[in-house]
Scaffold this motif. Structure first.
Motif, PDB file in Angstrom:
ATOM      1  N   THR A 109      31.860  46.034  51.095  1.00 56.28           N
ATOM      2  CA  THR A 109      31.291  46.240  52.290  1.00 56.28           C
ATOM      3  C   THR A 109      29.640  45.877  52.375  1.00 56.28           C
ATOM      4  O   THR A 109      29.263  44.887  52.234  1.00 56.28           O
ATOM      5  CB  THR A 109      31.608  47.731  52.735  1.00 56.28           C
ATOM      6  OG1 THR A 109      31.034  48.707  51.405  1.00 56.28           O
ATOM      7  CG2 THR A 109      33.063  47.977  53.127  1.00 56.28           C
ATOM      8  N   GLY A 110      28.839  47.030  52.543  1.00 51.70           N
ATOM      9  CA  GLY A 110      27.449  46.336  52.514  1.00 51.70           C
ATOM     10  C   GLY A 110      26.678  47.368  52.798  1.00 51.70           C
ATOM     11  O   GLY A 110      27.058  48.753  52.835  1.00 51.70           O
ATOM     12  N   MET A 111      25.368  47.548  52.877  1.00 51.86           N
ATOM     13  CA  MET A 111      24.217  48.348  53.249  1.00 51.86           C
ATOM     14  C   MET A 111      23.410  47.879  54.565  1.00 51.86           C
ATOM     15  O   MET A 111      23.718  46.483  54.813  1.00 51.86           O
ATOM     16  CB  MET A 111      23.206  48.238  52.118  1.00 51.86           C
ATOM     17  CG  MET A 111      23.564  48.787  50.502  1.00 51.86           C
ATOM     18  SD  MET A 111      22.501  48.521  49.242  1.00 51.86           S
ATOM     19  CE  MET A 111      21.165  49.127  49.752  1.00 51.86           C
ATOM     20  N   LEU A 112      22.847  48.947  54.983  1.00 49.47           N
ATOM     21  CA  LEU A 112      22.022  48.555  56.288  1.00 49.47           C
ATOM     22  C   LEU A 112      20.757  48.117  56.150  1.00 49.47           C
ATOM     23  O   LEU A 112      20.143  47.399  57.013  1.00 49.47           O
ATOM     24  CB  LEU A 112      22.491  49.885  57.161  1.00 49.47           C
ATOM     25  CG  LEU A 112      23.474  50.284  57.673  1.00 49.47           C
ATOM     26  CD1 LEU A 112      23.300  51.625  58.356  1.00 49.47           C
ATOM     27  CD2 LEU A 112      24.097  49.177  58.510  1.00 49.47           C
ATOM     28  N   LEU A 151      21.596  52.395  63.403  1.00 54.12           N
ATOM     29  CA  LEU A 151      22.408  51.540  64.158  1.00 54.12           C
ATOM     30  C   LEU A 151      22.189  51.799  65.717  1.00 54.12           C
ATOM     31  O   LEU A 151      23.354  52.243  66.448  1.00 54.12           O
ATOM     32  CB  LEU A 151      23.787  51.467  63.810  1.00 54.12           C
ATOM     33  CG  LEU A 151      24.184  51.005  62.320  1.00 54.12           C
ATOM     34  CD1 LEU A 151      25.500  51.235  62.018  1.00 54.12           C
ATOM     35  CD2 LEU A 151      23.732  49.506  62.053  1.00 54.12           C
ATOM     36  N   ASN A 152      21.104  51.699  66.369  1.00 54.02           N
ATOM     37  CA  ASN A 152      20.767  52.279  67.584  1.00 54.02           C
ATOM     38  C   ASN A 152      20.607  50.733  68.551  1.00 54.02           C
ATOM     39  O   ASN A 152      21.076  49.591  68.070  1.00 54.02           O
ATOM     40  CB  ASN A 152      19.274  52.804  67.765  1.00 54.02           C
ATOM     41  CG  ASN A 152      18.208  52.159  66.956  1.00 54.02           C
ATOM     42  OD1 ASN A 152      18.272  51.003  66.950  1.00 54.02           O
ATOM     43  ND2 ASN A 152      17.202  52.878  66.510  1.00 54.02           N
ATOM     44  N   GLU A 196      19.584  41.949  66.209  1.00 48.80           N
ATOM     45  CA  GLU A 196      20.815  41.440  65.402  1.00 48.80           C
ATOM     46  C   GLU A 196      21.500  40.466  66.258  1.00 48.80           C
ATOM     47  O   GLU A 196      21.934  39.373  66.045  1.00 48.80           O
ATOM     48  CB  GLU A 196      21.588  42.242  64.849  1.00 48.80           C
ATOM     49  CG  GLU A 196      20.895  43.184  63.638  1.00 48.80           C
ATOM     50  CD  GLU A 196      20.428  42.519  62.420  1.00 48.80           C
ATOM     51  OE1 GLU A 196      21.132  41.140  62.075  1.00 48.80           O
ATOM     52  OE2 GLU A 196      19.168  42.644  62.021  1.00 48.80           O
ATOM     53  N   SER A 197      21.679  40.745  67.626  1.00 43.46           N
ATOM     54  CA  SER A 197      22.648  39.979  68.469  1.00 43.46           C
ATOM     55  C   SER A 197      21.951  38.984  69.360  1.00 43.46           C
ATOM     56  O   SER A 197      22.586  37.783  69.492  1.00 43.46           O
ATOM     57  CB  SER A 197      23.515  40.715  69.045  1.00 43.46           C
ATOM     58  OG  SER A 197      22.728  41.489  70.177  1.00 43.46           O
ATOM     59  N   GLY A 198      20.723  39.165  69.754  1.00 39.56           N
ATOM     60  CA  GLY A 198      20.042  38.381  70.646  1.00 39.56           C
ATOM     61  C   GLY A 198      20.655  38.525  71.948  1.00 39.56           C
ATOM     62  O   GLY A 198      20.244  37.697  72.910  1.00 39.56           O
ATOM     63  N   LEU A 206      23.338  42.789  52.918  1.00 40.95           N
ATOM     64  CA  LEU A 206      22.681  43.051  54.247  1.00 40.95           C
ATOM     65  C   LEU A 206      23.104  42.581  55.495  1.00 40.95           C
ATOM     66  O   LEU A 206      23.560  41.261  55.319  1.00 40.95           O
ATOM     67  CB  LEU A 206      21.394  42.917  53.957  1.00 40.95           C
ATOM     68  CG  LEU A 206      20.489  43.394  52.472  1.00 40.95           C
ATOM     69  CD1 LEU A 206      19.184  42.991  52.348  1.00 40.95           C
ATOM     70  CD2 LEU A 206      20.758  44.987  52.483  1.00 40.95           C
ATOM     71  N   PRO A 207      22.759  43.085  56.513  1.00 42.21           N
ATOM     72  CA  PRO A 207      23.082  42.660  57.813  1.00 42.21           C
ATOM     73  C   PRO A 207      22.333  41.041  58.170  1.00 42.21           C
ATOM     74  O   PRO A 207      23.028  40.363  58.744  1.00 42.21           O
ATOM     75  CB  PRO A 207      22.616  43.583  58.746  1.00 42.21           C
ATOM     76  CG  PRO A 207      22.633  44.827  58.353  1.00 42.21           C
ATOM     77  CD  PRO A 207      22.151  44.305  56.812  1.00 42.21           C
ATOM     78  N   SER A 208      21.303  40.998  57.574  1.00 46.55           N
ATOM     79  CA  SER A 208      20.367  39.783  57.632  1.00 46.55           C
ATOM     80  C   SER A 208      20.944  38.726  56.638  1.00 46.55           C
ATOM     81  O   SER A 208      20.298  37.625  56.785  1.00 46.55           O
ATOM     82  CB  SER A 208      19.027  39.897  57.348  1.00 46.55           C
ATOM     83  OG  SER A 208      18.926  40.418  55.911  1.00 46.55           O
ATOM     84  N   ASP A 209      21.951  39.055  56.051  1.00 45.25           N
ATOM     85  CA  ASP A 209      22.615  38.041  54.973  1.00 45.25           C
ATOM     86  C   ASP A 209      23.509  36.850  55.523  1.00 45.25           C
ATOM     87  O   ASP A 209      24.075  35.984  54.916  1.00 45.25           O
ATOM     88  CB  ASP A 209      23.472  38.677  53.793  1.00 45.25           C
ATOM     89  CG  ASP A 209      22.681  39.336  52.774  1.00 45.25           C
ATOM     90  OD1 ASP A 209      21.227  39.094  52.963  1.00 45.25           O
ATOM     91  OD2 ASP A 209      23.118  40.201  51.946  1.00 45.25           O
ATOM     92  N   ASN A 210      23.937  37.019  56.876  1.00 48.37           N
ATOM     93  CA  ASN A 210      24.712  35.870  57.476  1.00 48.37           C
ATOM     94  C   ASN A 210      26.075  35.917  56.956  1.00 48.37           C
ATOM     95  O   ASN A 210      26.449  34.757  56.645  1.00 48.37           O
ATOM     96  CB  ASN A 210      24.077  34.611  57.528  1.00 48.37           C
ATOM     97  CG  ASN A 210      22.592  34.421  58.191  1.00 48.37           C
ATOM     98  OD1 ASN A 210      22.461  35.440  59.108  1.00 48.37           O
ATOM     99  ND2 ASN A 210      21.760  33.916  57.678  1.00 48.37           N
TER     100      ASN A 210
END
Length: 279
Positions: free
Chosen positions: A4-7, A90-91, A98-100, A244-248
């Motif tokens: 899974t992952g971290m925020l 996650l607001n 993250e989405s643009g 991480l969310p930024s790891d694409n």
């Protein structure tokens, strides 16, 4: 299970619930071949238009899925769990960044964190029909197709959702076309006991490595092997991870943040010692 992952690099995370999946190919057929839209438009029902109208009807104005019975098996969130999920960063600002996207959308009455992890959804993953190259070609297409996925929460059954989608199409598709629905994938959701000794072992491990209590989150994606472990072995997975969310993830330039990865190794060492001490 580090899948899974971290925020964030400083936010250790335990994923205790994963959504299931039901995936479909929907094909709409009209005339036997592409037609000239100037000669047949207004006389022959356009399969692309029918598909668009059917898809549009799958959600109501409040963002809820309109398939009859879709929410019947969904367990309401308890206040304690909603309070735990509210700790997540996650607001709306996070998802916009993250989405643009220009603004967010979704089921009314739920936060973004609840919508993406604790509520079921229906998404259109792709649409095809007619002439889609550059330039102009005035065709009335012979068929249209869409790929549709639903993310499911615990107690929902992928096959049952398939029957609900089939019933929706039977009720709403006009007699001017024919349609075909194929279910191409399906897996059930999973949820783990947040108070199990194995979860507690990782809570202590994360506190040792990061100096803070980990947060608990529901994940919007699916990891089918977690369900297999529950059904075949009778054990829950401790779902952690260091992406991480930024790891694409699954995208271009996928990467791994090495300081977080090394911190994760430290946490796992503590975890295995903690598990041994609890036996």
């Amino acid at each position: 299970n580090p899948d899974t992952g971290m925020l964030a690099p400083d936010t250790p995370t335990i994923t205790y619930a994963l959504r299931g999946l039901a995936y479909f190919d929907l094909e709409i057929y009209g005339p036997q071949q592409d037609l000239h839209s100037g000669l047949f438009g207004g006389v022959v029902h356009n399969p692309a238009q029918v598909l668009a109208e059917l898809i549009a009807g799958m959600h109501d104005a409040q963002g809820r899925v309109t398939l009859s019975g879709f929410y019947d098996r969904v367990t309401p969130l308890e206040d304690e769990e909603r309070a735990e999920l509210s700790r997540l960063p996650l607001n709306e600002k996070f998802y916009l960044q993250e989405s643009g996207a220009p603004t967010l959308w979704g089921e009314e009455g739920y936060t973004p964190a609840e919508r993406t992890g604790a509520r079921p959804t229906l998404e259109i993953n792709g649409i095809y029909s007619g002439f889609i190259e550059k330039g102009s070609k005035t065709v009335l297409p012979a068929y249209a197709m869409a790929k549709i996925s639903t993310r499911l929460v615990p107690r929902q059954d992928p096959s049952e959702v398939g029957e609900q989608l089939r019933a929706y199409l039977t009720e709403n598709a006009p007699p001017t076309i024919t349609w075909k629905l194929e279910q191409t994938a399906g897996s059930v959701a999973s949820i783990s006991d947040r108070k199990s000794p194995w979860i507690k072992a990782y809570v202590e491990a994360a506190q040792s490595a990061w100096g803070k209590r980990p947060i608990f989150k529901r994940e919007g994606g699916s990891v089918p092997v977690v369900v297999h472990f529950q059904k075949l072995l009778g054990v829950d997975s401790v779902n952690i991870g260091f992406g991480l969310p930024s790891d694409n993830m699954h995208g271009p330039n996928e990467k791994l943040h090495l300081p977080t990865f090394y911190k994760g190794i430290e946490a796992l060492v503590h975890f295995f010692f903690n598990v041994k001490s609890k036996q």
